[in-house]
Design a protein around this motif. Structure first.
Motif, PDB file in Angstrom:
ATOM      1  N   TRP A  92     -21.378   6.270  -4.632  1.00  0.00           N
ATOM      2  CA  TRP A  92     -20.152   6.612  -4.572  1.00  0.00           C
ATOM      3  C   TRP A  92     -19.467   5.690  -3.445  1.00  0.00           C
ATOM      4  CZ3 TRP A  92     -19.353  12.499  -5.236  1.00  0.00           C
ATOM      5  CH2 TRP A  92     -19.948  12.831  -6.643  1.00  0.00           C
ATOM      6  N   LYS A  93     -20.159   5.760  -2.302  1.00  0.00           N
ATOM      7  CA  LYS A  93     -19.599   5.415  -1.180  1.00  0.00           C
ATOM      8  C   LYS A  93     -19.399   4.007  -1.289  1.00  0.00           C
ATOM      9  CE  LYS A  93     -20.837   5.251   4.021  1.00  0.00           C
ATOM     10  NZ  LYS A  93     -21.347   3.767   4.128  1.00  0.00           N
ATOM     11  N   LYS A  94     -20.337   3.036  -1.860  1.00  0.00           N
ATOM     12  CA  LYS A  94     -20.336   1.777  -2.095  1.00  0.00           C
ATOM     13  C   LYS A  94     -19.453   1.584  -3.061  1.00  0.00           C
ATOM     14  CE  LYS A  94     -23.457  -2.393  -3.187  1.00  0.00           C
ATOM     15  NZ  LYS A  94     -22.360  -3.109  -2.677  1.00  0.00           N
ATOM     16  N   MET A  95     -19.107   2.070  -3.862  1.00  0.00           N
ATOM     17  CA  MET A  95     -18.171   1.968  -5.009  1.00  0.00           C
ATOM     18  C   MET A  95     -16.623   2.016  -4.515  1.00  0.00           C
ATOM     19  SD  MET A  95     -17.367   4.247  -8.519  1.00  0.00           S
ATOM     20  CE  MET A  95     -19.211   4.822  -8.784  1.00  0.00           C
ATOM     21  N   ILE A  96     -16.438   2.954  -3.481  1.00  0.00           N
ATOM     22  CA  ILE A  96     -15.133   3.055  -2.909  1.00  0.00           C
ATOM     23  C   ILE A  96     -15.064   1.845  -1.909  1.00  0.00           C
ATOM     24  CG2 ILE A  96     -13.769   4.632  -0.989  1.00  0.00           C
ATOM     25  CD1 ILE A  96     -15.246   6.870  -2.425  1.00  0.00           C
ATOM     26  N   GLU A  97     -16.015   1.608  -1.034  1.00  0.00           N
ATOM     27  CA  GLU A  97     -16.137   0.543   0.039  1.00  0.00           C
ATOM     28  C   GLU A  97     -15.593  -0.842  -0.890  1.00  0.00           C
ATOM     29  OE1 GLU A  97     -19.311   0.717   2.438  1.00  0.00           O
ATOM     30  OE2 GLU A  97     -18.807   2.189   3.500  1.00  0.00           O
ATOM     31  N   THR A  98     -16.415  -0.869  -1.965  1.00  0.00           N
ATOM     32  CA  THR A  98     -16.166  -2.264  -2.557  1.00  0.00           C
ATOM     33  C   THR A  98     -14.857  -2.395  -3.061  1.00  0.00           C
ATOM     34  OG1 THR A  98     -18.516  -2.319  -3.306  1.00  0.00           O
ATOM     35  CG2 THR A  98     -16.817  -3.650  -4.434  1.00  0.00           C
ATOM     36  N   TYR A  99     -14.171  -1.393  -3.454  1.00  0.00           N
ATOM     37  CA  TYR A  99     -12.779  -1.205  -4.146  1.00  0.00           C
ATOM     38  C   TYR A  99     -11.908  -1.573  -3.230  1.00  0.00           C
ATOM     39  CZ  TYR A  99      -8.239   0.495  -5.355  1.00  0.00           C
ATOM     40  OH  TYR A  99      -7.138   0.533  -5.638  1.00  0.00           O
ATOM     41  N   PHE A 100     -11.882  -1.060  -1.907  1.00  0.00           N
ATOM     42  CA  PHE A 100     -10.913  -0.896  -0.744  1.00  0.00           C
ATOM     43  C   PHE A 100     -11.104  -2.621  -0.093  1.00  0.00           C
ATOM     44  CE2 PHE A 100     -11.049   3.645   0.390  1.00  0.00           C
ATOM     45  CZ  PHE A 100      -9.665   3.601   0.100  1.00  0.00           C
ATOM     46  N   ASN A 105      -4.350  -6.506  -4.974  1.00  0.00           N
ATOM     47  CA  ASN A 105      -3.007  -5.635  -5.156  1.00  0.00           C
ATOM     48  C   ASN A 105      -2.931  -4.225  -4.833  1.00  0.00           C
ATOM     49  OD1 ASN A 105      -4.876  -4.941  -7.120  1.00  0.00           O
ATOM     50  ND2 ASN A 105      -3.361  -4.340  -8.377  1.00  0.00           N
ATOM     51  N   LEU A 106      -3.847  -3.746  -3.900  1.00  0.00           N
ATOM     52  CA  LEU A 106      -3.586  -2.235  -3.123  1.00  0.00           C
ATOM     53  C   LEU A 106      -2.597  -2.378  -2.203  1.00  0.00           C
ATOM     54  CD1 LEU A 106      -4.697   0.398  -2.827  1.00  0.00           C
ATOM     55  CD2 LEU A 106      -6.722  -0.222  -1.133  1.00  0.00           C
ATOM     56  N   SER A 107      -1.840  -1.552  -2.389  1.00  0.00           N
ATOM     57  CA  SER A 107      -0.473  -1.457  -1.627  1.00  0.00           C
ATOM     58  C   SER A 107      -0.617  -0.593  -0.493  1.00  0.00           C
ATOM     59  CB  SER A 107       0.714  -1.327  -2.220  1.00  0.00           C
ATOM     60  OG  SER A 107       0.988  -2.253  -3.505  1.00  0.00           O
ATOM     61  N   LEU A 108      -1.107   0.932  -1.191  1.00  0.00           N
ATOM     62  CA  LEU A 108      -0.963   1.915  -0.053  1.00  0.00           C
ATOM     63  C   LEU A 108      -2.077   3.021  -0.507  1.00  0.00           C
ATOM     64  CD1 LEU A 108       0.704   3.486   2.033  1.00  0.00           C
ATOM     65  CD2 LEU A 108       1.821   4.479   0.091  1.00  0.00           C
ATOM     66  N   GLY A 134      -7.270  -2.412   7.755  1.00  0.00           N
ATOM     67  CA  GLY A 134      -5.905  -2.665   7.927  1.00  0.00           C
ATOM     68  C   GLY A 134      -5.018  -2.368   6.667  1.00  0.00           C
ATOM     69  N   ILE A 135      -5.485  -1.346   5.778  1.00  0.00           N
ATOM     70  CA  ILE A 135      -4.835  -0.655   4.698  1.00  0.00           C
ATOM     71  C   ILE A 135      -3.853   0.184   5.046  1.00  0.00           C
ATOM     72  CG2 ILE A 135      -5.255   0.231   2.360  1.00  0.00           C
ATOM     73  CD1 ILE A 135      -8.153  -0.784   2.204  1.00  0.00           C
ATOM     74  N   PRO A 136      -2.569   0.170   4.723  1.00  0.00           N
ATOM     75  CA  PRO A 136      -1.605   1.334   4.757  1.00  0.00           C
ATOM     76  C   PRO A 136      -2.028   2.415   4.115  1.00  0.00           C
ATOM     77  CG  PRO A 136      -0.612  -0.859   4.269  1.00  0.00           C
ATOM     78  CD  PRO A 136      -2.012  -0.970   3.944  1.00  0.00           C
ATOM     79  N   TYR A 137      -1.553   3.566   4.883  1.00  0.00           N
ATOM     80  CA  TYR A 137      -2.194   5.158   4.320  1.00  0.00           C
ATOM     81  C   TYR A 137      -0.883   5.943   4.540  1.00  0.00           C
ATOM     82  CZ  TYR A 137      -3.884   6.553   8.616  1.00  0.00           C
ATOM     83  OH  TYR A 137      -3.918   6.647  10.291  1.00  0.00           O
ATOM     84  N   VAL A 138      -1.020   7.108   3.895  1.00  0.00           N
ATOM     85  CA  VAL A 138       0.097   8.001   4.245  1.00  0.00           C
ATOM     86  C   VAL A 138      -0.973   9.286   3.997  1.00  0.00           C
ATOM     87  CG1 VAL A 138       0.631   8.014   1.797  1.00  0.00           C
ATOM     88  CG2 VAL A 138       1.969   9.356   3.564  1.00  0.00           C
ATOM     89  N   VAL A 139      -0.669  10.487   4.686  1.00  0.00           N
ATOM     90  CA  VAL A 139      -1.499  11.693   4.347  1.00  0.00           C
ATOM     91  C   VAL A 139      -0.710  12.545   3.797  1.00  0.00           C
ATOM     92  CG1 VAL A 139      -2.679  13.401   5.591  1.00  0.00           C
ATOM     93  CG2 VAL A 139      -2.887  11.171   6.719  1.00  0.00           C
TER      94      VAL A 139
END
Length: 195
Positions: A92-100, A105-108, A134-139
């Motif tokens: 799962w960790k690798k899947m998420i990291e690869t996606y990010f 086109n990931l905006s937020l 450097g990916i913008p995020y909101v909580v």
């Protein structure tokens, strides 16, 4: 919030070759297992489109949804779920990291934390990691319906302090059950995507 006119489940994916074409801006939702990701997605879309499970760790794939034919919302596997094997957690960790790291086109990212508890070490690691790449995020703090007014104020303070967030950083108290905070969160997200 602009009206939710149309929502459709697009596909599930494991690796970049499975992702849908990057034609639209994308909002990813990430958080610990059992933080209420699927419930929040259903509250945003106003329909039961994401599977909600009583046992955490059910989202094992990256699930893509399309809102109003113009924005992808992406449900990522929850992190920190202890009852699955270490090998599965690594997958799962690798899947998420690869996606990010690969999704252009990931905006937020909407990072979910449980409003009833102090953010965990894993939450802090996720926040630090998003900042480092450097990916913008909101909580968004979930399950706020379980808190009274003074507990809500305290929860916001604890989240900001634990995650070391500036005073003006957007933190939304949300409740999928009572639908509170959803309109404000979506207003912010949609305005951000339009920039």
């Amino acid at each position: 919030m602009s009206a939710v006119k149309k929502v459709k489940f697009v596909k599930s994916a494991v690796s970049p070759k499975d992702y849908p074409p990057p034609h639209y801006p994308e909002i990813a939702i990430v958080g610990r297992s059992n933080v209420g990701k699927s419930s929040l997605i259903n509250a945003i879309f106003r329909r039961n489109i994401a599977k909600v499970s009583s046992s955490p760790g059910k989202t094992r794939l990256i699930n893509f949804f399309l809102l109003n034919d113009s924005i992808y919302f992406v449900d990522l596997p929850g992190y920190g779920y202890a009852s699955v094997s270490k090998a599965e957690r690594q997958k799962w960790k690798k899947m998420i990291e690869t996606y990010f790291q690969t999704r252009e086109n990931l905006s937020l990212v909407i990072m979910l934390v449980d409003s009833r508890h102090q953010p965990t070490k894993l939450d802090i690691m996720m926040k630090d990691w998003l900042e480092s790449i450097g990916i913008p995020y909101v909580v968004a703090a979930t399950k706020a319906d379980k808190l009274n007014q003074s507990e809500k104020a305290k929860a916001l303070k604890t989240i900001r302090e634990t995650l070391n967030l500036p005073k003006d950083f957007p933190v939304f108290l949300t409740s999928s059950k009572e639908k509170t905070g959803i309109k404000e969160l979506m207003g912010y997200v949609l305005d951000f995507v339009k920039k």
